[in-house]
Design a protein around this motif. Structure first.
Motif, PDB file in Angstrom:
ATOM      1  N   ASP A 197       0.841  -1.166  -0.023  1.00  0.00           N
ATOM      2  CA  ASP A 197       0.166   0.065   0.055  1.00  0.00           C
ATOM      3  C   ASP A 197       0.758   1.214   0.036  1.00  0.00           C
ATOM      4  O   ASP A 197       0.389   2.195  -0.622  1.00  0.00           O
ATOM      5  CB  ASP A 197      -0.865   0.104   1.143  1.00  0.00           C
ATOM      6  CG  ASP A 197      -1.969  -0.966   1.009  1.00  0.00           C
ATOM      7  OD1 ASP A 197      -2.275  -1.648  -0.009  1.00  0.00           O
ATOM      8  OD2 ASP A 197      -2.601  -1.383   1.994  1.00  0.00           O
ATOM      9  N   SER A 198       2.019   1.142   0.739  1.00  0.00           N
ATOM     10  CA  SER A 198       2.878   2.622   0.819  1.00  0.00           C
ATOM     11  C   SER A 198       3.397   2.614  -0.673  1.00  0.00           C
ATOM     12  O   SER A 198       3.675   3.911  -0.898  1.00  0.00           O
ATOM     13  CB  SER A 198       3.957   2.294   1.936  1.00  0.00           C
ATOM     14  OG  SER A 198       4.615   1.077   2.030  1.00  0.00           O
ATOM     15  N   GLU A 199       4.011   1.647  -1.233  1.00  0.00           N
ATOM     16  CA  GLU A 199       4.500   1.686  -2.688  1.00  0.00           C
ATOM     17  C   GLU A 199       3.650   2.308  -3.417  1.00  0.00           C
ATOM     18  O   GLU A 199       3.777   3.071  -4.362  1.00  0.00           O
ATOM     19  CB  GLU A 199       5.118   0.347  -3.111  1.00  0.00           C
ATOM     20  CG  GLU A 199       6.400  -0.036  -2.357  1.00  0.00           C
ATOM     21  CD  GLU A 199       6.600  -1.484  -2.614  1.00  0.00           C
ATOM     22  OE1 GLU A 199       8.036  -1.755  -2.671  1.00  0.00           O
ATOM     23  OE2 GLU A 199       5.948  -2.345  -2.794  1.00  0.00           O
ATOM     24  N   SER A 224      14.309  11.817   4.749  1.00  0.00           N
ATOM     25  CA  SER A 224      15.152  12.973   4.049  1.00  0.00           C
ATOM     26  C   SER A 224      14.689  12.767   2.518  1.00  0.00           C
ATOM     27  O   SER A 224      14.268  11.783   2.027  1.00  0.00           O
ATOM     28  CB  SER A 224      16.527  12.628   4.174  1.00  0.00           C
ATOM     29  OG  SER A 224      16.791  11.360   3.670  1.00  0.00           O
ATOM     30  N   GLU A 225      15.105  13.816   1.634  1.00  0.00           N
ATOM     31  CA  GLU A 225      15.008  13.776   0.172  1.00  0.00           C
ATOM     32  C   GLU A 225      15.821  12.534  -0.310  1.00  0.00           C
ATOM     33  O   GLU A 225      15.299  11.778  -1.405  1.00  0.00           O
ATOM     34  CB  GLU A 225      15.345  15.113  -0.449  1.00  0.00           C
ATOM     35  CG  GLU A 225      14.421  16.125  -0.336  1.00  0.00           C
ATOM     36  CD  GLU A 225      14.773  17.523  -0.755  1.00  0.00           C
ATOM     37  OE1 GLU A 225      14.820  17.416  -2.084  1.00  0.00           O
ATOM     38  OE2 GLU A 225      15.031  18.590  -0.248  1.00  0.00           O
ATOM     39  N   ASN A 226      17.212  12.320   0.284  1.00  0.00           N
ATOM     40  CA  ASN A 226      17.941  11.267  -0.373  1.00  0.00           C
ATOM     41  C   ASN A 226      17.286   9.801  -0.169  1.00  0.00           C
ATOM     42  O   ASN A 226      17.097   9.168  -1.030  1.00  0.00           O
ATOM     43  CB  ASN A 226      19.300  11.194   0.370  1.00  0.00           C
ATOM     44  CG  ASN A 226      20.113  10.297  -0.134  1.00  0.00           C
ATOM     45  OD1 ASN A 226      20.326  10.264  -1.608  1.00  0.00           O
ATOM     46  ND2 ASN A 226      21.059   9.783   0.549  1.00  0.00           N
ATOM     47  N   ALA A 227      16.636   9.702   1.134  1.00  0.00           N
ATOM     48  CA  ALA A 227      15.892   8.459   1.560  1.00  0.00           C
ATOM     49  C   ALA A 227      14.718   8.181   0.448  1.00  0.00           C
ATOM     50  O   ALA A 227      14.336   7.020  -0.075  1.00  0.00           O
ATOM     51  CB  ALA A 227      15.358   8.444   2.580  1.00  0.00           C
ATOM     52  N   LEU A 228      13.903   9.310   0.035  1.00  0.00           N
ATOM     53  CA  LEU A 228      12.905   9.262  -0.782  1.00  0.00           C
ATOM     54  C   LEU A 228      13.370   8.833  -2.202  1.00  0.00           C
ATOM     55  O   LEU A 228      12.712   8.189  -2.844  1.00  0.00           O
ATOM     56  CB  LEU A 228      12.143  10.751  -0.852  1.00  0.00           C
ATOM     57  CG  LEU A 228      11.042  10.780  -2.194  1.00  0.00           C
ATOM     58  CD1 LEU A 228       9.887   9.892  -1.539  1.00  0.00           C
ATOM     59  CD2 LEU A 228      10.635  12.172  -2.331  1.00  0.00           C
ATOM     60  N   ARG A 229      14.343   9.571  -2.569  1.00  0.00           N
ATOM     61  CA  ARG A 229      15.022   9.152  -3.879  1.00  0.00           C
ATOM     62  C   ARG A 229      15.408   7.659  -3.966  1.00  0.00           C
ATOM     63  O   ARG A 229      15.252   6.916  -4.868  1.00  0.00           O
ATOM     64  CB  ARG A 229      16.230  10.056  -4.142  1.00  0.00           C
ATOM     65  CG  ARG A 229      16.005  11.481  -4.752  1.00  0.00           C
ATOM     66  CD  ARG A 229      17.156  12.085  -5.349  1.00  0.00           C
ATOM     67  NE  ARG A 229      17.856  12.504  -4.245  1.00  0.00           N
ATOM     68  CZ  ARG A 229      18.003  13.535  -3.715  1.00  0.00           C
ATOM     69  NH1 ARG A 229      16.855  14.373  -4.043  1.00  0.00           N
ATOM     70  NH2 ARG A 229      18.759  13.978  -2.696  1.00  0.00           N
ATOM     71  N   GLN A 230      15.954   7.041  -3.084  1.00  0.00           N
ATOM     72  CA  GLN A 230      16.361   5.705  -2.946  1.00  0.00           C
ATOM     73  C   GLN A 230      15.089   4.737  -2.817  1.00  0.00           C
ATOM     74  O   GLN A 230      14.944   3.819  -3.622  1.00  0.00           O
ATOM     75  CB  GLN A 230      17.126   5.441  -1.655  1.00  0.00           C
ATOM     76  CG  GLN A 230      18.508   6.221  -1.649  1.00  0.00           C
ATOM     77  CD  GLN A 230      19.244   5.652  -0.081  1.00  0.00           C
ATOM     78  OE1 GLN A 230      18.671   5.252   0.562  1.00  0.00           O
ATOM     79  NE2 GLN A 230      20.636   6.097  -0.352  1.00  0.00           N
ATOM     80  N   GLN A 231      14.081   5.090  -2.292  1.00  0.00           N
ATOM     81  CA  GLN A 231      12.719   4.515  -2.155  1.00  0.00           C
ATOM     82  C   GLN A 231      12.231   4.363  -3.805  1.00  0.00           C
ATOM     83  O   GLN A 231      11.446   3.467  -4.187  1.00  0.00           O
ATOM     84  CB  GLN A 231      11.541   5.234  -1.326  1.00  0.00           C
ATOM     85  CG  GLN A 231      11.864   4.658   0.189  1.00  0.00           C
ATOM     86  CD  GLN A 231      10.767   5.260   0.973  1.00  0.00           C
ATOM     87  OE1 GLN A 231       9.749   5.551   0.553  1.00  0.00           O
ATOM     88  NE2 GLN A 231      10.808   5.246   2.369  1.00  0.00           N
TER      89      GLN A 231
END
Length: 171
Positions: free
Chosen positions: A121-123, A147-154
């Protein structure tokens, strides 16, 4: 001749700012930057030719640039037919899927359901917010409290996961 000199003067003064503005706004479509800048200059020339009074040239040119940028994105959105482009699949998988290989809508929907069923669901929410609602990375990261970096990785991992699923159906 006076209009031409005025146009050149205004352009020399504001072109660096307009260029940076266009480059920033068109980060995802950098090939369009020069076209956008050229269009802004043409609108300026036309306005001066029509003897339009331009009280605040920087604001005027910025607004014209923003309108052109919005036009570019609208045009590109119309061109986009699928969520995952074949170029992404080609780069990630190493396979060469030619553009002539088309999948029917029915076939696409069948695979899409299977692919979506593998996502959490989160994806699914991340896909909706990032790709459909086009929420900016900074804002989305803040909403998700990461963080924005963590978001980019996700996002990167999610793209890889989807491409892996696509690969299952295309091999």
């Amino acid at each position: 001749m006076e209009k031409k000199n005025l146009a050149e003067s205004l352009w020399r003064e504001h072109e660096p700012y307009i260029r940076k503005f266009c480059e920033y706004k068109l980060q995802s479509l950098p090939d369009y930057t020069d076209d956008c800048i050229q269009e802004v200059f043409l609108v300026l020339l036309k306005a001066l030719e029509d003897e339009k009074e331009i009280t605040y040239p920087k604001a005027y040119l910025t607004k014209i640039a923003l309108n052109k940028i919005n036009d570019i994105y609208k045009t590109e959105e119309k061109k986009r037919k699928t969520v995952v482009s074949l170029d992404d699949v080609n780069e990630s998988t190493g396979f060469d899927f030619s553009l002539t290989e088309e999948i029917s809508e029915e076939e696409t929907e069948k695979h899409l359901e299977k692919i979506l069923s593998t996502l959490t669901d989160s994806e699914k929410k991340l896909i909706e917010d990032f790709y459909i609602k086009k929420i900016r990375q900074k804002e989305l990261a803040k909403q998700m409290n990461i963080s924005e970096n963590a978001l980019r990785q996700q996002v990167f991992r999610l793209k890889r996961k989807i491409i892996k699923e696509i690969k299952k159906f295309t091999t």
